[in-house]
Write a protein that holds these residues in place. Structure first.
Motif, PDB file in Angstrom:
ATOM      1  N   TYR A  53       0.799  -1.226   0.000  1.00 54.58           N
ATOM      2  CA  TYR A  53       0.000   0.000   0.000  1.00 54.58           C
ATOM      3  C   TYR A  53       0.831   1.275   0.000  1.00 54.58           C
ATOM      4  CZ  TYR A  53      -3.736  -3.220   1.362  1.00 54.58           C
ATOM      5  OH  TYR A  53      -4.640  -4.251   1.396  1.00 54.58           O
ATOM      6  N   HIS A  54       2.126   1.154  -0.212  1.00 51.57           N
ATOM      7  CA  HIS A  54       2.995   2.328  -0.180  1.00 51.57           C
ATOM      8  C   HIS A  54       2.525   3.364  -1.207  1.00 51.57           C
ATOM      9  CE1 HIS A  54       6.541   4.855  -0.065  1.00 51.57           C
ATOM     10  NE2 HIS A  54       7.010   4.147   0.947  1.00 51.57           N
ATOM     11  N   PRO A  55       2.442   4.651  -0.829  1.00 48.71           N
ATOM     12  CA  PRO A  55       1.959   5.691  -1.750  1.00 48.71           C
ATOM     13  C   PRO A  55       2.740   5.780  -3.051  1.00 48.71           C
ATOM     14  CG  PRO A  55       2.026   6.532   0.497  1.00 48.71           C
ATOM     15  CD  PRO A  55       2.684   5.181   0.537  1.00 48.71           C
ATOM     16  N   ASP A  56       4.037   5.483  -3.007  1.00 47.56           N
ATOM     17  CA  ASP A  56       4.833   5.542  -4.238  1.00 47.56           C
ATOM     18  C   ASP A  56       4.333   4.574  -5.288  1.00 47.56           C
ATOM     19  OD1 ASP A  56       6.330   7.456  -3.120  1.00 47.56           O
ATOM     20  OD2 ASP A  56       8.185   6.304  -2.940  1.00 47.56           O
ATOM     21  N   LYS A  57       3.752   3.467  -4.849  1.00 48.25           N
ATOM     22  CA  LYS A  57       3.300   2.430  -5.778  1.00 48.25           C
ATOM     23  C   LYS A  57       1.815   2.551  -6.100  1.00 48.25           C
ATOM     24  CE  LYS A  57       4.866  -1.685  -5.200  1.00 48.25           C
ATOM     25  NZ  LYS A  57       5.150  -3.016  -4.637  1.00 48.25           N
ATOM     26  N   ASN A  58       1.127   3.485  -5.408  1.00 52.94           N
ATOM     27  CA  ASN A  58      -0.317   3.598  -5.600  1.00 52.94           C
ATOM     28  C   ASN A  58      -0.735   5.058  -5.735  1.00 52.94           C
ATOM     29  OD1 ASN A  58      -1.399   0.632  -4.832  1.00 52.94           O
ATOM     30  ND2 ASN A  58       0.237   1.204  -3.398  1.00 52.94           N
ATOM     31  N   ALA A  59      -0.030   5.769  -6.611  1.00 48.57           N
ATOM     32  CA  ALA A  59      -0.294   7.201  -6.761  1.00 48.57           C
ATOM     33  C   ALA A  59      -1.713   7.486  -7.218  1.00 48.57           C
ATOM     34  CB  ALA A  59       0.705   7.801  -7.742  1.00 48.57           C
ATOM     35  N   SER A  60      -2.297   6.587  -7.980  1.00 52.39           N
ATOM     36  CA  SER A  60      -3.644   6.810  -8.527  1.00 52.39           C
ATOM     37  C   SER A  60      -4.738   6.174  -7.679  1.00 52.39           C
ATOM     38  CB  SER A  60      -3.714   6.253  -9.962  1.00 52.39           C
ATOM     39  OG  SER A  60      -3.442   4.852  -9.962  1.00 52.39           O
ATOM     40  N   ASN A  61      -4.356   5.621  -6.534  1.00 49.43           N
ATOM     41  CA  ASN A  61      -5.327   4.944  -5.677  1.00 49.43           C
ATOM     42  C   ASN A  61      -5.344   5.594  -4.294  1.00 49.43           C
ATOM     43  OD1 ASN A  61      -7.046   3.243  -4.358  1.00 49.43           O
ATOM     44  ND2 ASN A  61      -5.734   1.431  -4.474  1.00 49.43           N
ATOM     45  N   GLU A  66      -4.769   5.553   2.540  1.00 44.45           N
ATOM     46  CA  GLU A  66      -5.433   5.395   3.833  1.00 44.45           C
ATOM     47  C   GLU A  66      -5.099   4.036   4.449  1.00 44.45           C
ATOM     48  OE1 GLU A  66      -7.054   7.788   5.437  1.00 44.45           O
ATOM     49  OE2 GLU A  66      -6.418   9.046   3.765  1.00 44.45           O
ATOM     50  N   LEU A  67      -5.029   3.012   3.612  1.00 45.11           N
ATOM     51  CA  LEU A  67      -4.672   1.685   4.116  1.00 45.11           C
ATOM     52  C   LEU A  67      -3.238   1.662   4.627  1.00 45.11           C
ATOM     53  CD1 LEU A  67      -6.381  -0.559   1.399  1.00 45.11           C
ATOM     54  CD2 LEU A  67      -7.032  -0.343   3.806  1.00 45.11           C
ATOM     55  N   PHE A  68      -2.368   2.400   3.922  1.00 44.57           N
ATOM     56  CA  PHE A  68      -0.971   2.483   4.344  1.00 44.57           C
ATOM     57  C   PHE A  68      -0.883   3.109   5.735  1.00 44.57           C
ATOM     58  CE2 PHE A  68       3.039   4.854   4.625  1.00 44.57           C
ATOM     59  CZ  PHE A  68       3.959   3.848   4.391  1.00 44.57           C
ATOM     60  N   LYS A  69      -1.658   4.183   5.960  1.00 42.12           N
ATOM     61  CA  LYS A  69      -1.679   4.831   7.275  1.00 42.12           C
ATOM     62  C   LYS A  69      -2.215   3.883   8.339  1.00 42.12           C
ATOM     63  CE  LYS A  69      -2.362   9.513   5.448  1.00 42.12           C
ATOM     64  NZ  LYS A  69      -3.284  10.672   5.387  1.00 42.12           N
ATOM     65  N   GLU A  70      -3.249   3.130   7.981  1.00 40.43           N
ATOM     66  CA  GLU A  70      -3.839   2.209   8.944  1.00 40.43           C
ATOM     67  C   GLU A  70      -2.855   1.102   9.316  1.00 40.43           C
ATOM     68  OE1 GLU A  70      -8.136  -0.011   9.466  1.00 40.43           O
ATOM     69  OE2 GLU A  70      -7.105  -0.236   7.543  1.00 40.43           O
ATOM     70  N   VAL A  71      -2.146   0.608   8.311  1.00 38.30           N
ATOM     71  CA  VAL A  71      -1.155  -0.438   8.550  1.00 38.30           C
ATOM     72  C   VAL A  71      -0.024   0.104   9.437  1.00 38.30           C
ATOM     73  CG1 VAL A  71       0.636  -1.830   7.450  1.00 38.30           C
ATOM     74  CG2 VAL A  71      -1.662  -1.763   6.480  1.00 38.30           C
TER      75      VAL A  71
END
Length: 423
Positions: A53-61, A66-71
Motif C-alpha cells: 500500500y505504499h503511496p509511491d506504488k499507488n499514486a492513482s489509488n 489510507e490503508l498504508f496509514k492504517e497499517v
C-alpha cells in the motif's frame, strides 16, 4: 547492535502525532496476525502490507494511502511492547491517552510540502521520513548494485536524496565471534540513514534494521553494533515530544528514548548494508567503515559498562521524579507562605510607622481659654507655637509678674556714675 528495527522503511529520527482514525480496526486484524504472534511475525506482516500500500506504488489509488496509514498505525502499536500491552489490556483508550507517533513519506510529497517539512525540520520540529518504495522494491528484487566493503576499510561517497548506496560486508568465523561495527559519518552534516538488509527467500534483500543520523559535535553519524551483548539506541523524538508536552519534566523523559536493538550479533558470511540519502534537497556526503571489534576490546567493554550505567540511571530517574514532584509541591507551598508572610510583616511595620509618626508637637494640646487660642479640628484648643509666623509680641507674664520689656528698661536707667540729676 545500534540500529533500530525497521518499520517498513520508516525511520525514527523524528515524529508527528497520528491523526485519530475513525472506525479503527483491531491492529491484529489489520496486519492479519494473531494475538500471540511474535515480534518477527508482526514485522514480516507489516513489511508486506507497507510495500503493498505504499503511496509511491499507488499514486492513482487514494484508498491505498489510507490503508498504508492504517497499517503503519497498527504496527506502531504492536511493535512497541508497552503500547501492545496497553492495547491488549484496555484497547485504544490507553493508546489515545499516551499518544501514538506516525510517519510521513516525504519522498512522495510535492515541492511545497517538502519545503514545508524541511523548514520545520531545520527549526527543530521533528519530522519522520520514510524510505522510498523504489529503493525497497529494487532491494527486494535484487536489482541493486552492491559494492564490497572489506572489514577494516572505509568508503566515501555522495548519495542522491531518496536513493541508496549498497555495500556487502563479508565476515569470517573469527570476526563474527569478535563482533563488528558498521559506522557512517558525514563531516558535511548530511542527513542520512544507515540500513541493514537480510537475505530474502526470493534472492533479494529485505530491510531489517535502520539507524538515522544524529548530529554529534561537528558531524552527523549513525552506527550499528553487533557485539554479542544488548546495545541500545536513543530515540531523540521521545524527548522532543516530552519537551512539547511538559518542558519542565522533559529531563525525566530523556532516557525513555533508550530502546534495545533486536539484533546483537551476526553470523559469519556476507551481509548487506546501505546508506540512504535522507536530505530534502541535496546529496548526502558520507564515509562508511566496517570495523572488527577484536582490536577494540577495551572500547567494547567500556560500551557495555556505560550501557548498564545508563539503564540504571533511567531507573533512578523514575524514582527521583517522584521525589522531585513531592519536593516541588512542598517548595511551592513554602514559597506561597513566604509571600504571604512577607506581606503580613510589611503591613505590621507600616502600621507601626503610622502609630509612631502620630507622636508630634503638631498634634492638638488642650489649654484654658485665652485671646491667642483657637478651636482645633478635634474639638480641643490649639495654642500657637512661640516664635512662629504671625505670633507678634509675647505677652506671657514672667515669674515676678512684670514683662521682660519693663525689666530691660529699668536696668538701663540705673545711674552707675552717681549722677545727682538722675535721682
Amino acid at each position: 547492535m545500534g540500529g533500530s528495527k525497521t518499520e517498513g522503511g520508516t525511520s525514527s529520527s523524528s515524529t508527528t502525532t497520528v491523526p485519530v482514525i475513525a472506525n479503527r480496526r483491531d491492529p491484529y486484524e489489520v496486519l492479519s496476525v494473531s494475538k500471540d504472534s511474535s515480534d518477527q511475525e508482526i514485522k514480516s506482516a507489516y513489511r508486506k502490507l507497507a510495500l503493498k500500500y505504499h503511496p509511491d506504488k499507488n499514486a492513482s489509488n487514494p484508498e491505498a494511502s489510507e490503508l498504508f496509514k492504517e497499517v503503519a498505525y497498527s504496527y506502531s502499536i504492536l511493535s512497541d511492547p508497552e503500547k501492545r500491552r496497553q492495547y491488549d489490556s484496555s484497547g485504544f483508550e490507553a493508546i489515545d491517552a499516551e499518544g501514538v507517533d506516525m510517519e510521513i513519506d516525504l519522498s512522495n510529497l510535492g515541492t511545497v510540502d517538502t519545503m514545508f517539512a524541511a523548514l520545520f525540520s531545520k527549526l527543530g520540529v521533528p519530522i519522520k521520513t520514510t524510505i522510498s518504495a523504489n529503493v525497497l522494491d529494487e532491494a527486494l528484487n535484487g536489482t541493486v548494485t552492491v559494492r564490497p566493503l572489506p572489514i577494516g576499510s572505509s568508503v566515501s561517497g555522495k548519495v542522491e536524496k531518496q536513493c541508496a548506496h549498497f555495500f556487502s560486508v563479508t565476515m569470517s568465523d573469527e570476526q563474527a565471534k569478535s563482533g563488528i561495527v558498521i559506522r557512517v559519518t558525514s563531516t558535511a552534516q548530511s542527513k542520512f540513514k544507515l540500513l541493514y538488509f537480510e537475505q530474502d527467500n526470493g534472492g533479494g534483500y529485505s530491510l531489517a534494521l535502520q539507524e538515522d543520523s544524529e548530529k554529534t559535535g561537528k558531524v552527523t553519524s549513525a552506527g550499528m553494533y553487533f557485539l554479542h551483548f544488548q546495545v541500545y539506541r536513543m530515540d531523540s523524538t521521545v524527548n522532543a515530544l516530552a519537551m512539547a508536552k511538559d518542558p519542565e519534566a522533559a529531563f525525566f523523559k530523556r532516557l525513555e528514548g533508550l530502546q534495545p536493538c533486536e539484533v546483537s550479533e551476526l553470523r559469519s558470511g556476507t551481509h548487506i548494508f546501505a546508506v540512504y540519502g535522507d536530505n530534502f534537497f541535496k546529496t548526502a556526503s558520507y564515509t562508511i567503515e566496517a570495523i572488527c571489534a577484536n582490536t577494540y576490546e577495551d572500547t567494547t567493554h567500556k560500551l557495555k559498562d556505560i550501557e548498564q550505567q545508563i539503564l540504571r540511571k533511567r531507573t533512578e530517574l523514575c524514582q527521583f521524579e517522584t521525589e522531585y514532584r513531592q519536593a516541588l509541591a512542598r517548595f511551592q507551598e513554602v514559597t506561597n507562605r513566604y509571600g504571604q508572610e512577607k506581606q503580613n510583616v510589611d503591613e505590621l511595620l507600616k502600621q507601626r510607622d503610622s502609630i509612631q509618626s502620630s507622636f508630634t508637637v503638631g498634634r492638638s494640646v488642650v489649654i484654658g481659654s485665652g485671646s491667642n487660642t483657637q478651636p482645633s479640628s478635634n474639638g480641643g484648643i490649639h495654642t500657637k507655637v512661640p516664635g512662629g509666623s504671625g505670633d507678634g509680641e509675647n505677652n506671657s507674664p514672667n515669674e515676678e509678674g512684670t514683662s521682660d520689656s519693663k525689666s530691660k528698661k529699668k536696668w538701663f536707667n540705673l545711674n552707675l556714675k552717681g549722677d545727682k540729676k538722675a535721682t
